[in-house]
Structure formats: structure tokens, C-alpha cells
Write an enzyme that holds these catalytic residues in place. Structure first.
Site, mmCIF file in Angstrom:
data_model
loop_
_atom_site.group_PDB
_atom_site.id
_atom_site.type_symbol
_atom_site.label_atom_id
_atom_site.label_comp_id
_atom_site.label_asym_id
_atom_site.label_seq_id
_atom_site.Cartn_x
_atom_site.Cartn_y
_atom_site.Cartn_z
ATOM 1 N N ASP A 121 0.847 -1.178 0.000
ATOM 2 C CA ASP A 121 0.000 0.000 0.000
ATOM 3 C C ASP A 121 0.893 1.241 0.000
ATOM 4 O O ASP A 121 1.778 1.350 -0.847
ATOM 5 C CB ASP A 121 -0.963 -0.072 1.202
ATOM 6 N N HIS A 319 -7.110 -6.246 -1.355
ATOM 7 C CA HIS A 319 -6.015 -5.286 -1.210
ATOM 8 C C HIS A 319 -4.926 -5.743 -0.246
ATOM 9 O O HIS A 319 -3.752 -5.439 -0.447
ATOM 10 C CB HIS A 319 -6.595 -3.955 -0.724
#
Length: 342
Positions: A121, A319
Site C-alpha cells: 500500500d 487489497h
């Protein structure tokens, strides 16, 4: 506010084969931020793990013992603004180049001259910028979740302002000081549970539902989160720990990363369009919206990551790659690390 730290849940067990591993140790090292908290395990070539938002060193709990058992000195850090690391007051103390300087300081404080850096991320962008600007220190880079896109192009805030149409993109929402804090801090645990669920396979909103990355007029992000569920990869004790970290520190340090994107754009102008030439790796989740937004970045890898040794998209994964699919992520990381020049 939580006054006493929530006990850290145990790390994932090391692989059964091989000699017994000493447990991870925690310590603070000096850095430009003031101090940086590290969780460390194993011996061998240094691998630095950099987390994203809204996480902590603990997002690497599955990787620490696995990489240590494979023969590496593995260090998962709390990025400045998070956990037990320092939290400068000034918003502009969270510029990308400041975070790169923290990474360099960690390597030096550990008595090493170089490291492999792996990020997820925001940590992927921090890792990429570390490799781009300090190739003398970071000899290889692994990116999880967010593809590498070279500096340059239009001003980020202008891009984000155009993304939402009649709604507001979450980055623009986060960029306004105090606004997201007012939504999150009254119920950190509940907000985190919803955020993690919204971006994870198995709990994310179905196709056609309002996208959780956008805010309706006068609304909040939380209105789009799945209600009453947490993703399969996150236990109640793990959620308690993560919530406790943010309940003690507040959310501002973490959110200040978003508030520096235009400053980063200016700071990194000299690197516009620059490739990362060190050996690299990318692992993404097929259900991660980041891959849709940055599809062109992945297509451009032959030019932007000429040292790419592997690009892997995990089917059915959201994610939070290294937490949703830890065994597969560990295998890919270990195989890649073994392929690197000594």
C-alpha cells in the site's frame, strides 16, 4: 483513549522444518522522525518491511517468521506517525523524502550498509521511492498492492479532484486536516473493521454497490463499508491490537501522508519518469481497485521496472495481499529473495 497497550498477539508460527527460531524482538532506533519502532527476527541479509494505511508493523506478522526461517534478518517497522514510532506535529514532516530518510536511518542503525525493501500500500510507494532515490542503500525492492508509477505528470490533487465526479474520492477526503479524524476517532475499532472488510476478498461490496473509495455529498466513507463483519484474515484479538495502536496515537500522523502528495510531486520533480533499475517484484490482488486505477502502470513495467523479476496477480485476493494470502505471498517473496545477487 486507551491508557494501557493491548498485548501484542502472537506472530504466525515459523515453518516446522529447520532449526527453532528465536522470537521477534522489539526495539527503538534513532531516525530523523525522532525514533522508529522495529520488530526484528532472524539473521542474514537485511529485509526491511514497510506497512501501509491504516496498519502497523503487525501487518507483516506472517512474513517475519517465514522470511527469518528462510535465512534473512527481517525487520518490520512502524512508519512515522504510527504505533510506537515518533509522530511529528507538523503536517509537512510526512513528506515522502522524510520517510525515505527514516528507512535509510533504520538500515544504518542496524549496522548494515544495504537492504532489500518491501512495502505494501503506501509502504509500496515508500519502498519504491527509497529504491529510486537511494539505490546505494536499497539493492532490491518488492511492491505489494500498489504498482510503481514514476514521479511526474499532473499535480496529484488535481487528478483526485476529477476522479469522483459528483462524489469525492477518498484521497481528497483524507487530505483535509481533521475531517477524516472526526469520522474515525469516535469509534476506531469499528471504522477499521469496516475499512478492512471493504477492501478484502469475501467481504468487499458486490459489483454494482456504491464504491467504498468515494464519499457522497455530505456523507462519510463509513456509510459505504460492509456492516457487522470483519474479513477472514483478521481475528478479533488482532483487530483489538490494531485499534489499540490508533486509539493511543490518534489518526493524524497516518493521514498526514495523504496531505503531502502535492509536496512530494514538487520534491521529486527531478525524478520525473525515472525507472527503478534494481531487481524488483510486484504482487497484487486481482480484486484490488488499485490495479484498475493503475493498470497503465503495470503495462509500463518493461520501461519503469527494467529489473522486474516477477509480477504476480493473485486471483480472488483483495487489497491486503500479505495478510489475505500469506502462504502464497511468503513463497513468492522467498523465491524472489533467493534469486537476488548476493
Amino acid at each position: 483513549m486507551v491508557k494501557n497497550p493491548t498485548p501484542t498477539p502472537a506472530l504466525a508460527p515459523a515453518p516446522a522444518s529447520g532449526p527453532a527460531l528465536a522470537p521477534a524482538t522489539h526495539h527503538l532506533v534513532p531516525s530523523p522522525a525522532g525514533r522508529t519502532h522495529l520488530a526484528e527476527q532472524g539473521h542474514g541479509p537485511l529485509v526491511l518491511l514497510v506497512h501501509g494505511f491504516p496498519e502497523s508493523w503487525y501487518s507483516w506478522r506472517y512474513q517475519l517468521p517465514a522470511l527469518a526461517a528462510a535465512g534473512y534478518r527481517v525487520v518490520a517497522m512502524d512508519v512515522r506517525g504510527y504505533g510506537r514510532s515518533s509522530k511529528p506535529v507538523s503536517v509537512d514532516a510526512y513528506r515522502m523524502l522524510d520517510l525515505v530518510a527514516d528507512n535509510v536511518a533504520v538500515v544504518e542503525a542496524l549496522g548494515e550498509r544495504s537492504a532489500v525493501v518491501v512495502g505494501h500500500d503506501w509502504g509500496a510507494t515508500i519502498a519504491a521511492t527509497s529504491a529510486l532515490t537511494r539505490p546505494d542503500v536499497f539493492r532490491a525492492v518488492g511492491l505489494l498492492g500498489v504498482p510503481y508509477s514514476p514521479p511526474g505528470g499532473p499535480r496529484p490533487s488535481d487528478v483526485f479532484a476529477r476522479m469522483g465526479g459528483d462524489e469525492e474520492f477518498y484521497v481528497s477526503y483524507f487530505q483535509q486536516p481533521g475531517r477524516a479524524e472526526a469520522e474515525i476517532e469516535p469509534d476506531v475499532r469499528g471504522w477499521l473493521a469496516g475499512f478492512y472488510a471493504a477492501l478484502s476478498a469475501g467481504t468487499m461490496p458486490p459489483p454494482g454497490a456504491p464504491a467504498p473509495h468515494f464519499v457522497g455529498r455530505g456523507g462519510t466513507l463509513r456509510e459505504r463499508f460492509p456492516a457487522g463483519s470483519i474479513p477472514a484474515w483478521l481475528g478479533e484479538g488482532e483487530l483489538d491490537f490494531l485499534a489499540g495502536e490508533f486509539e493511543r496515537s490518534g489518526m493524524t500522523g497516518a493521514l498526514n501522508r495523504y496531505r503531502n502528495m502535492d509536496r512530494d510531486w514538487a520534491d521529486l520533480a527531478d525524478y520525473g519518469g525515472a525507472p527503478i533499475r534494481q531487481p524488483s517484484l510486484f504482487i497484487g490482488g486481482a480484486l484490488d481497485a488499485s490495479l484498475a486505477w493503475l493498470a497503465d502502470a503495470v503495462t509500463a513495467y518493461p520501461q519503469t521496472l527494467p529489473g522486474l523479476l516477477g509480477s504476480h496477480i493473485l486471483d480472488g485476493c483483495g487489497h491486503f495481499v500479505q495478510q489475505e494470502r500469506p502462504e502464497e505471498t511468503n513463497r513468492l517473496l522467498i523465491d524472489w529473495l533467493a534469486s537476488l545477487p548476493a
